[in-house]
Design a protein around this motif. Structure first.
Motif, PDB file in Angstrom:
ATOM      1  N   MET A  91      26.261 -10.189  23.189  1.00  0.00           N
ATOM      2  CA  MET A  91      26.093  -8.962  23.977  1.00  0.00           C
ATOM      3  C   MET A  91      26.805  -7.793  23.296  1.00  0.00           C
ATOM      4  O   MET A  91      26.273  -6.681  23.215  1.00  0.00           O
ATOM      5  CB  MET A  91      26.653  -9.166  25.386  1.00  0.00           C
ATOM      6  CG  MET A  91      25.803 -10.059  26.273  1.00  0.00           C
ATOM      7  SD  MET A  91      24.357  -9.212  26.948  1.00  0.00           S
ATOM      8  CE  MET A  91      25.147  -8.277  28.265  1.00  0.00           C
ATOM      9  N   HIS A 107      24.862  -6.419  20.667  1.00  0.00           N
ATOM     10  CA  HIS A 107      23.573  -5.890  21.127  1.00  0.00           C
ATOM     11  C   HIS A 107      22.402  -6.772  20.719  1.00  0.00           C
ATOM     12  O   HIS A 107      21.285  -6.293  20.528  1.00  0.00           O
ATOM     13  CB  HIS A 107      23.373  -4.453  20.640  1.00  0.00           C
ATOM     14  CG  HIS A 107      24.527  -3.560  20.965  1.00  0.00           C
ATOM     15  ND1 HIS A 107      24.895  -3.270  22.262  1.00  0.00           N
ATOM     16  CD2 HIS A 107      25.440  -2.943  20.171  1.00  0.00           C
ATOM     17  CE1 HIS A 107      25.958  -2.499  22.252  1.00  0.00           C
ATOM     18  NE2 HIS A 107      26.320  -2.296  21.002  1.00  0.00           N
ATOM     19  N   ARG A 108      22.660  -8.059  20.615  1.00  0.00           N
ATOM     20  CA  ARG A 108      21.607  -9.049  20.373  1.00  0.00           C
ATOM     21  C   ARG A 108      21.306  -9.715  21.715  1.00  0.00           C
ATOM     22  O   ARG A 108      21.599 -10.871  21.961  1.00  0.00           O
ATOM     23  CB  ARG A 108      22.069 -10.035  19.301  1.00  0.00           C
ATOM     24  CG  ARG A 108      22.230  -9.368  17.942  1.00  0.00           C
ATOM     25  CD  ARG A 108      23.105 -10.139  16.971  1.00  0.00           C
ATOM     26  NE  ARG A 108      22.631 -11.480  16.694  1.00  0.00           N
ATOM     27  CZ  ARG A 108      23.240 -12.318  15.842  1.00  0.00           C
ATOM     28  NH1 ARG A 108      24.335 -11.905  15.183  1.00  0.00           N
ATOM     29  NH2 ARG A 108      22.780 -13.527  15.644  1.00  0.00           N
ATOM     30  N   THR A 109      20.700  -8.908  22.607  1.00  0.00           N
ATOM     31  CA  THR A 109      20.612  -9.281  24.011  1.00  0.00           C
ATOM     32  C   THR A 109      19.709 -10.487  24.237  1.00  0.00           C
ATOM     33  O   THR A 109      20.012 -11.344  25.068  1.00  0.00           O
ATOM     34  CB  THR A 109      20.125  -8.078  24.836  1.00  0.00           C
ATOM     35  OG1 THR A 109      20.902  -6.929  24.493  1.00  0.00           O
ATOM     36  CG2 THR A 109      20.294  -8.332  26.324  1.00  0.00           C
ATOM     37  N   ASP A 110      18.594 -10.568  23.538  1.00  0.00           N
ATOM     38  CA  ASP A 110      17.711 -11.726  23.713  1.00  0.00           C
ATOM     39  C   ASP A 110      18.424 -13.030  23.364  1.00  0.00           C
ATOM     40  O   ASP A 110      18.298 -14.038  24.072  1.00  0.00           O
ATOM     41  CB  ASP A 110      16.462 -11.567  22.835  1.00  0.00           C
ATOM     42  CG  ASP A 110      15.523 -10.500  23.348  1.00  0.00           C
ATOM     43  OD1 ASP A 110      14.941 -10.697  24.426  1.00  0.00           O
ATOM     44  OD2 ASP A 110      15.367  -9.462  22.688  1.00  0.00           O
ATOM     45  N   ALA A 120      21.638 -13.451  23.444  1.00  0.00           N
ATOM     46  CA  ALA A 120      22.681 -13.660  24.454  1.00  0.00           C
ATOM     47  C   ALA A 120      22.107 -14.364  25.676  1.00  0.00           C
ATOM     48  O   ALA A 120      22.735 -15.256  26.250  1.00  0.00           O
ATOM     49  CB  ALA A 120      23.299 -12.323  24.850  1.00  0.00           C
ATOM     50  N   ALA A 179      22.641  -9.492  31.229  1.00  0.00           N
ATOM     51  CA  ALA A 179      21.786  -9.487  30.040  1.00  0.00           C
ATOM     52  C   ALA A 179      20.319  -9.333  30.420  1.00  0.00           C
ATOM     53  O   ALA A 179      19.575  -8.552  29.798  1.00  0.00           O
ATOM     54  CB  ALA A 179      22.005 -10.769  29.240  1.00  0.00           C
ATOM     55  N   LYS A 221      19.555  -5.799  31.366  1.00  0.00           N
ATOM     56  CA  LYS A 221      19.419  -4.912  30.217  1.00  0.00           C
ATOM     57  C   LYS A 221      18.036  -5.023  29.580  1.00  0.00           C
ATOM     58  O   LYS A 221      17.545  -4.066  28.976  1.00  0.00           O
ATOM     59  CB  LYS A 221      20.495  -5.224  29.174  1.00  0.00           C
ATOM     60  CG  LYS A 221      21.884  -4.740  29.560  1.00  0.00           C
ATOM     61  CD  LYS A 221      22.882  -5.058  28.469  1.00  0.00           C
ATOM     62  CE  LYS A 221      24.242  -4.451  28.807  1.00  0.00           C
ATOM     63  NZ  LYS A 221      24.227  -2.988  28.778  1.00  0.00           N
ATOM     64  N   LEU A 222      17.413  -6.187  29.729  1.00  0.00           N
ATOM     65  CA  LEU A 222      16.074  -6.378  29.180  1.00  0.00           C
ATOM     66  C   LEU A 222      14.984  -5.965  30.163  1.00  0.00           C
ATOM     67  O   LEU A 222      13.798  -6.113  29.870  1.00  0.00           O
ATOM     68  CB  LEU A 222      15.879  -7.847  28.779  1.00  0.00           C
ATOM     69  CG  LEU A 222      16.765  -8.355  27.631  1.00  0.00           C
ATOM     70  CD1 LEU A 222      16.556  -9.849  27.435  1.00  0.00           C
ATOM     71  CD2 LEU A 222      16.472  -7.593  26.343  1.00  0.00           C
ATOM     72  N   SER A 278      29.444  -4.893  26.877  1.00  0.00           N
ATOM     73  CA  SER A 278      28.935  -4.501  25.558  1.00  0.00           C
ATOM     74  C   SER A 278      28.149  -3.201  25.663  1.00  0.00           C
ATOM     75  O   SER A 278      26.929  -3.210  25.591  1.00  0.00           O
ATOM     76  CB  SER A 278      28.036  -5.594  24.996  1.00  0.00           C
ATOM     77  OG  SER A 278      26.991  -5.887  25.915  1.00  0.00           O
ATOM     78  N   GLY A 337      17.161  -4.519  21.578  1.00  0.00           N
ATOM     79  CA  GLY A 337      16.900  -5.119  22.879  1.00  0.00           C
ATOM     80  C   GLY A 337      16.727  -4.118  23.982  1.00  0.00           C
ATOM     81  O   GLY A 337      16.829  -4.443  25.157  1.00  0.00           O
ATOM     82  N   ASP A 387      18.674  -1.603  24.807  1.00  0.00           N
ATOM     83  CA  ASP A 387      19.910  -1.074  25.381  1.00  0.00           C
ATOM     84  C   ASP A 387      19.925   0.443  25.295  1.00  0.00           C
ATOM     85  O   ASP A 387      19.412   1.037  24.362  1.00  0.00           O
ATOM     86  CB  ASP A 387      21.128  -1.611  24.606  1.00  0.00           C
ATOM     87  CG  ASP A 387      21.312  -3.104  24.817  1.00  0.00           C
ATOM     88  OD1 ASP A 387      20.700  -3.639  25.751  1.00  0.00           O
ATOM     89  OD2 ASP A 387      22.054  -3.717  24.033  1.00  0.00           O
TER      90      ASP A 387
END
Length: 361
Positions: free
Chosen positions: A87, A90-93, A95, A119, A122-123, A235, A249, A251
């Motif tokens: 997170m 910023h690699r949300t997928d 995470a 998470a 955020k998506l 994050s 992602g 954000d």
């Protein structure tokens, strides 16, 4: 072996002592030594990952989390730590996948459910996020509730409290509700403030993305002056040089995107300044005479910063807002009331929101 576990615990204790004394480098060395002595020492791995995140050494934190998961693949905490690090990067997928592994291993790990909800929010996967927050609050997942039906006891309690605040020219209120109903309690109070009392104000969203508040309020409250949101995230996305969205992602960029300001959960001192700026913004935009600030979950802030930091923040922040005549509300379970600190010379007024009042909300 038992000797290794004993030595690892001694090293871990030295790391905690170094961290408390303000020596993060030394603490990292002791935690690393503890994990080498006993790769199964979960607490040492967790403290090392968390400390690296707080030092803004996100790549190292992620590497440590990967090593944690490799050493203890069956530990839910290892995958949850990996998710937190992802997170921050910023690699949300990715995470989301890590948090899903954590809750599959341990469905009772509430912090992982909450992080998974953040998470997913955020998506833009809000319905799934709602169900995760239900699990984080200890209840079975359910669909988002239908448009609110006001309970007469709830209306009477809120109106009595607002009347007392108006007579005093503003002030602070501790909103308490049982865990499963804390979000609904915050939404209910916001509905009264925005619609019945025609106030403008600021919502500090600590435990949920701001978009979840906007989505839920759109079904409950019609107002010409929606609040400004300050989203306190583990994050927060970083702005690029031209101020456009950074990270991946989907954000949002920091510090501000439209009516949402995104801050780091590890920097509570920035919340007060952002709230003051947001209050000035909504006052200038709407021209209202009465303003509110609602913080949705101070207990979540304790998760990131510890009780002492939260108490110091509350003592200064709520005292300042009360002195300015702002109507200030903090949603907090009764058992965590000590986090409010000593902002006021008398015990803060409390609005107890009963679960039965919100059953149909």
């Amino acid at each position: 072996m038992q000797g290794d576990r004993t030595r690892a615990q001694a090293l871990f204790d030295l790391g905690e002592r170094a961290e408390r004394s303000g020596d993060p480098g030394g603490a990292l060395g002791w935690y690393d030594a503890a994990t080498r002595a006993d790769p199964g020492h979960s607490a040492a791995w967790q403290r090392r990952c968390g400390l690296l995140r707080r030092l803004d050494r996100a790549e190292e934190a992620h590497a440590a989390a990967q090593a944690f998961a490799a050493a203890l693949p069956g530990a839910a905490a290892a995958h949850a730590e990996a998710g937190m690090c992802l997170m921050v990067l910023h690699r949300t997928d990715e995470a989301v996948a890590a948090f899903e592994r954590a809750v599959k291993i341990d469905p009772g790990l509430r912090t992982a459910w909450r992080s998974l909800g953040v998470a997913l929010g955020k998506l833009g996967r809000f319905e799934e996020a709602f169900r995760c927050f239900d699990r984080a609050e200890g209840r079975a997942p359910e669909a988002p509730p239908p448009p609110a039906r006001r309970d007469p006891e709830l209306a009477a309690a809120v109106h009595d409290r607002l009347a007392a605040l108006q007579e005093a020219g503003g002030g602070f209120t501790h909103i308490s509700a049982d865990g499963p109903f804390s979000f609904k309690a915050a939404l209910a109070v916001l509905g009264f403030l925005l619609c019945d009392y025609d106030m403008d104000g600021v919502v500090v969203a600590v435990s949920r993305p701001a978009q979840m508040y906007r989505q839920a309020l759109s079904r409950r409250a019609v107002t010409a002056h929606p609040p400004h949101y300050i989203e306190v995230a583990a994050s927060p996305p970083k702005a690029t040089d031209d101020g456009t969205a950074g990270g991946a992602g989907g954000d949002r960029a920091g510090p501000t995107a439209g009516d949402v300001t995104v801050l780091s959960a590890f920097e509570p001192d920035r919340i007060a300044a952002s709230v003051r700026a947001a209050l000035q913004k909504v006052a200038a935009r709407y021209g209202g005479e009465e303003h509110f600030v609602l913080i949705d979950d101070l207990a979540a802030m304790e998760f990131y910063n510890g009780a002492d930091v939260v108490r110091r923040f509350c003592s200064g922040f709520f005292g300042e807002l009360s002195g300015l005549g702002i109507y200030t509300f903090a949603v907090l379970p009764d058992g965590k009331a000590q986090l409010l600190g000593t902002a006021l010379s008398v015990p803060p007024a409390r609005l107890r929101v009963e679960g039965r009042w919100l059953a149909g909300a």
